[in-house]
Write a protein that holds these residues in place. Structure first.
Motif, PDB file in Angstrom:
ATOM      1  N   ASP A 162      -6.998  41.655  29.657  1.00  0.00           N
ATOM      2  CA  ASP A 162      -6.419  43.006  29.627  1.00  0.00           C
ATOM      3  C   ASP A 162      -5.789  43.373  30.967  1.00  0.00           C
ATOM      4  OD1 ASP A 162      -7.090  43.361  27.005  1.00  0.00           O
ATOM      5  OD2 ASP A 162      -8.820  44.648  27.379  1.00  0.00           O
ATOM      6  N   GLU A 163      -6.567  43.168  32.042  1.00  0.00           N
ATOM      7  CA  GLU A 163      -6.057  43.583  33.355  1.00  0.00           C
ATOM      8  C   GLU A 163      -4.849  42.742  33.754  1.00  0.00           C
ATOM      9  OE1 GLU A 163      -8.459  42.449  36.844  1.00  0.00           O
ATOM     10  OE2 GLU A 163      -9.762  41.323  35.516  1.00  0.00           O
ATOM     11  N   THR A 164      -4.858  41.456  33.389  1.00  0.00           N
ATOM     12  CA  THR A 164      -3.750  40.575  33.769  1.00  0.00           C
ATOM     13  C   THR A 164      -2.487  40.939  33.003  1.00  0.00           C
ATOM     14  OG1 THR A 164      -5.345  38.818  34.206  1.00  0.00           O
ATOM     15  CG2 THR A 164      -3.054  38.151  33.987  1.00  0.00           C
ATOM     16  N   ILE A 165      -2.617  41.173  31.712  1.00  0.00           N
ATOM     17  CA  ILE A 165      -1.446  41.541  30.901  1.00  0.00           C
ATOM     18  C   ILE A 165      -0.879  42.872  31.393  1.00  0.00           C
ATOM     19  CG2 ILE A 165      -0.669  42.183  28.582  1.00  0.00           C
ATOM     20  CD1 ILE A 165      -2.966  40.275  27.559  1.00  0.00           C
ATOM     21  N   GLN A 166      -1.765  43.826  31.635  1.00  0.00           N
ATOM     22  CA  GLN A 166      -1.309  45.156  32.080  1.00  0.00           C
ATOM     23  C   GLN A 166      -0.602  45.061  33.430  1.00  0.00           C
ATOM     24  OE1 GLN A 166      -4.398  48.128  32.112  1.00  0.00           O
ATOM     25  NE2 GLN A 166      -2.942  49.801  32.320  1.00  0.00           N
ATOM     26  N   ALA A 167      -1.197  44.264  34.342  1.00  0.00           N
ATOM     27  CA  ALA A 167      -0.635  44.176  35.697  1.00  0.00           C
ATOM     28  C   ALA A 167       0.740  43.505  35.704  1.00  0.00           C
ATOM     29  CB  ALA A 167      -1.597  43.401  36.594  1.00  0.00           C
ATOM     30  N   HIS A 168       1.009  42.637  34.708  1.00  0.00           N
ATOM     31  CA  HIS A 168       2.257  41.862  34.719  1.00  0.00           C
ATOM     32  C   HIS A 168       3.142  42.193  33.515  1.00  0.00           C
ATOM     33  CE1 HIS A 168       0.753  39.575  38.109  1.00  0.00           C
ATOM     34  NE2 HIS A 168      -0.402  39.545  37.485  1.00  0.00           N
ATOM     35  N   ALA A 169       2.932  43.370  32.961  1.00  0.00           N
ATOM     36  CA  ALA A 169       3.629  43.742  31.728  1.00  0.00           C
ATOM     37  C   ALA A 169       5.144  43.637  31.886  1.00  0.00           C
ATOM     38  CB  ALA A 169       3.233  45.159  31.325  1.00  0.00           C
ATOM     39  N   GLY A 170       5.656  44.126  32.991  1.00  0.00           N
ATOM     40  CA  GLY A 170       7.110  44.140  33.187  1.00  0.00           C
ATOM     41  C   GLY A 170       7.673  42.729  33.244  1.00  0.00           C
ATOM     42  N   ALA A 171       7.005  41.855  33.987  1.00  0.00           N
ATOM     43  CA  ALA A 171       7.504  40.475  34.136  1.00  0.00           C
ATOM     44  C   ALA A 171       7.386  39.691  32.836  1.00  0.00           C
ATOM     45  CB  ALA A 171       6.737  39.769  35.258  1.00  0.00           C
ATOM     46  N   LEU A 172       6.423  40.036  32.017  1.00  0.00           N
ATOM     47  CA  LEU A 172       6.278  39.316  30.744  1.00  0.00           C
ATOM     48  C   LEU A 172       7.463  39.611  29.828  1.00  0.00           C
ATOM     49  CD1 LEU A 172       2.447  39.753  30.114  1.00  0.00           C
ATOM     50  CD2 LEU A 172       3.657  37.581  30.423  1.00  0.00           C
ATOM     51  N   GLY A 173       7.956  40.846  29.895  1.00  0.00           N
ATOM     52  CA  GLY A 173       9.183  41.219  29.179  1.00  0.00           C
ATOM     53  C   GLY A 173       9.237  40.663  27.776  1.00  0.00           C
ATOM     54  N   SER A 174      10.284  39.870  27.498  1.00  0.00           N
ATOM     55  CA  SER A 174      10.454  39.291  26.157  1.00  0.00           C
ATOM     56  C   SER A 174      10.197  37.788  26.163  1.00  0.00           C
ATOM     57  CB  SER A 174      11.858  39.584  25.641  1.00  0.00           C
ATOM     58  OG  SER A 174      12.811  39.059  26.533  1.00  0.00           O
ATOM     59  N   LYS A 175       9.392  37.321  27.128  1.00  0.00           N
ATOM     60  CA  LYS A 175       9.130  35.880  27.226  1.00  0.00           C
ATOM     61  C   LYS A 175       8.278  35.384  26.064  1.00  0.00           C
ATOM     62  CE  LYS A 175       9.495  35.752  32.263  1.00  0.00           C
ATOM     63  NZ  LYS A 175      10.239  34.609  32.778  1.00  0.00           N
ATOM     64  N   ILE A 176       8.264  34.061  25.928  1.00  0.00           N
ATOM     65  CA  ILE A 176       7.359  33.425  24.976  1.00  0.00           C
ATOM     66  C   ILE A 176       5.992  33.345  25.651  1.00  0.00           C
ATOM     67  CG2 ILE A 176       6.848  31.308  23.703  1.00  0.00           C
ATOM     68  CD1 ILE A 176       9.892  30.661  23.868  1.00  0.00           C
ATOM     69  N   VAL A 177       4.987  33.849  24.968  1.00  0.00           N
ATOM     70  CA  VAL A 177       3.634  33.875  25.510  1.00  0.00           C
ATOM     71  C   VAL A 177       2.723  33.092  24.572  1.00  0.00           C
ATOM     72  CG1 VAL A 177       1.640  35.410  25.788  1.00  0.00           C
ATOM     73  CG2 VAL A 177       3.859  36.071  26.742  1.00  0.00           C
ATOM     74  N   ILE A 178       1.866  32.254  25.149  1.00  0.00           N
ATOM     75  CA  ILE A 178       0.863  31.557  24.340  1.00  0.00           C
ATOM     76  C   ILE A 178      -0.517  31.998  24.823  1.00  0.00           C
ATOM     77  CG2 ILE A 178      -0.085  29.349  23.589  1.00  0.00           C
ATOM     78  CD1 ILE A 178       2.644  28.080  24.049  1.00  0.00           C
ATOM     79  N   ASP A 179      -1.262  32.580  23.909  1.00  0.00           N
ATOM     80  CA  ASP A 179      -2.606  33.083  24.227  1.00  0.00           C
ATOM     81  C   ASP A 179      -3.630  32.022  23.826  1.00  0.00           C
ATOM     82  OD1 ASP A 179      -4.979  34.459  24.528  1.00  0.00           O
ATOM     83  OD2 ASP A 179      -4.617  35.883  22.889  1.00  0.00           O
ATOM     84  N   ALA A 180      -4.146  31.312  24.838  1.00  0.00           N
ATOM     85  CA  ALA A 180      -5.185  30.294  24.592  1.00  0.00           C
ATOM     86  C   ALA A 180      -6.566  30.826  24.940  1.00  0.00           C
ATOM     87  CB  ALA A 180      -4.891  29.040  25.424  1.00  0.00           C
ATOM     88  N   ALA A 181      -6.620  32.067  25.414  1.00  0.00           N
ATOM     89  CA  ALA A 181      -7.882  32.609  25.943  1.00  0.00           C
ATOM     90  C   ALA A 181      -8.769  33.163  24.832  1.00  0.00           C
ATOM     91  CB  ALA A 181      -7.569  33.713  26.954  1.00  0.00           C
ATOM     92  N   ASN A 182     -10.040  32.937  24.965  1.00  0.00           N
ATOM     93  CA  ASN A 182     -11.018  33.476  24.014  1.00  0.00           C
ATOM     94  C   ASN A 182     -11.889  34.518  24.702  1.00  0.00           C
ATOM     95  OD1 ASN A 182     -10.432  32.013  21.605  1.00  0.00           O
ATOM     96  ND2 ASN A 182     -11.277  30.177  22.581  1.00  0.00           N
ATOM     97  N   ARG A 183     -11.968  35.674  24.083  1.00  0.00           N
ATOM     98  CA  ARG A 183     -12.842  36.743  24.584  1.00  0.00           C
ATOM     99  C   ARG A 183     -14.234  36.465  24.032  1.00  0.00           C
ATOM    100  NH1 ARG A 183      -9.766  41.955  25.437  1.00  0.00           N
ATOM    101  NH2 ARG A 183      -7.601  41.346  25.539  1.00  0.00           N
ATOM    102  N   MET A 184     -14.937  35.602  24.715  1.00  0.00           N
ATOM    103  CA  MET A 184     -16.229  35.146  24.213  1.00  0.00           C
ATOM    104  C   MET A 184     -17.193  36.324  24.106  1.00  0.00           C
ATOM    105  SD  MET A 184     -15.482  32.021  23.816  1.00  0.00           S
ATOM    106  CE  MET A 184     -17.073  31.374  23.352  1.00  0.00           C
ATOM    107  N   GLY A 185     -17.846  36.436  22.965  1.00  0.00           N
ATOM    108  CA  GLY A 185     -18.822  37.506  22.775  1.00  0.00           C
ATOM    109  C   GLY A 185     -18.201  38.820  22.351  1.00  0.00           C
ATOM    110  N   GLY A 186     -16.879  38.891  22.338  1.00  0.00           N
ATOM    111  CA  GLY A 186     -16.224  40.134  21.932  1.00  0.00           C
ATOM    112  C   GLY A 186     -16.066  40.202  20.418  1.00  0.00           C
TER     113      GLY A 186
END
Ligand SMILES: NC(=O)c1ccc[n+]([C@@H]2O[C@H](COP(=O)([O-])OP(=O)(O)OC[C@H]3O[C@@H](n4cnc5c(N)ncnc54)[C@H](OP(=O)(O)O)[C@@H]3O)[C@@H](O)[C@H]2O)c1
Length: 201
Positions: A72-96
């Motif tokens: 969450d904090e990483t996506i929020q902090a870099h929201a502008g730079a992520l723009g319309s790029k291709i993003v691959i989410d490999a991360a697992n929110r373990m226990g969530g």
């Protein structure tokens, strides 16, 4: 392709190694650029190392291989730079309650082309996707079209066969495959050298 790999430990290094060897330009985005292990990895691969921000700016594709709790904090902090790029989410929110970060991407980077992949198998199957003569499958989802083909190429370049489950609305299904992997690998004691194959005729 220019591939930004955020995180350079188990998953980041395994995927980054495959992509660099397949001819992609890889930049690892890390918190500590002076980390000697990361520097050695980059040197070995002919890759580069930057801050998270440097890497996101560099990448045509941005792969998140960091802990789920940092998403969450990483996506929020870099929201502008992520723009319309291709993003691959490999991360697992373990226990969530939800393992993926689709909601955070939708909230902070709504124009990004978000894919869910590389979350449902252990790193061992990314390092070696062959089980005897059989090539393991990797389940994924996300938007169709040209960006899907690019994302699937990255899966093939790791040595896996992509199996698309549909657009990002199918993310829960991809995550259920991850839950199945955990149930078999640990719950049933089958171990981490475990992957899946879809059979058709
Ligand atoms: N291991 C697997 O088999 C596997 C398989 C599929 C998916 N995954 C998922 O992939 C992700 C990475 O797993 P991993 O096994 O590679 O974990 P890991 O070995 O612990 O590596 C995590 C990486 O994320 C970085 N990091 C940690 N906290 C961060 C933060 N707040 N901001 C930015 N970067 C941060 C770490 O950098 P530092 O060196 O600075 O701490 C490290 O490079 C996890 O979400 C995991 O659930 C893992």
């Amino acid at each position: 392709m220019k591939v930004a790999v955020l995180g350079a430990k188990i998953i980041g290094s395994t995927l980054g190694r495959k992509w660099a060897r397949a001819g992609h330009e890889v930049m690892f985005g890390v918190r500590n650029m002076d980390n000697p292990e990361v520097q050695a990895l980059a040197q070995e691969l002919g890759a580069t190392v930057g801050t998270l921000s440097n890497a996101i700016t560099f990448g045509d594709v941005v792969v998140f291989a960091i802990p789920g709790g940092a998403m969450d904090e990483t996506i929020q902090a870099h929201a502008g730079a992520l723009g319309s790029k291709i993003v691959i989410d490999a991360a697992n929110r373990m226990g969530g309650a939800v393992m993926n970060s689709a909601a955070a991407f939708a909230a902070y980077a709504p124009a990004a082309k978000v894919y869910r992949a590389f979350n449902s198998l252990g790193w061992e199957s990314f390092e070696n996707p062959r089980f005897g003569d059989v090539q393991a499958d990797l389940f994924c989802c996300g938007p169709g079209g040209e960006t899907q083909l690019l994302m699937e190429k990255l899966i093939r370049d790791v040595g896996l066969r992509p199996v698309r489950l549909g657009d990002l609305s199918q993310v829960h299904l991809v995550d259920m495959v991850g839950s199945l992997w955990f149930a078999l690998a640990f719950g049933q004691g089958m171990g981490r050298q475990l992957a899946f194959k879809v059979l058709t005729r």
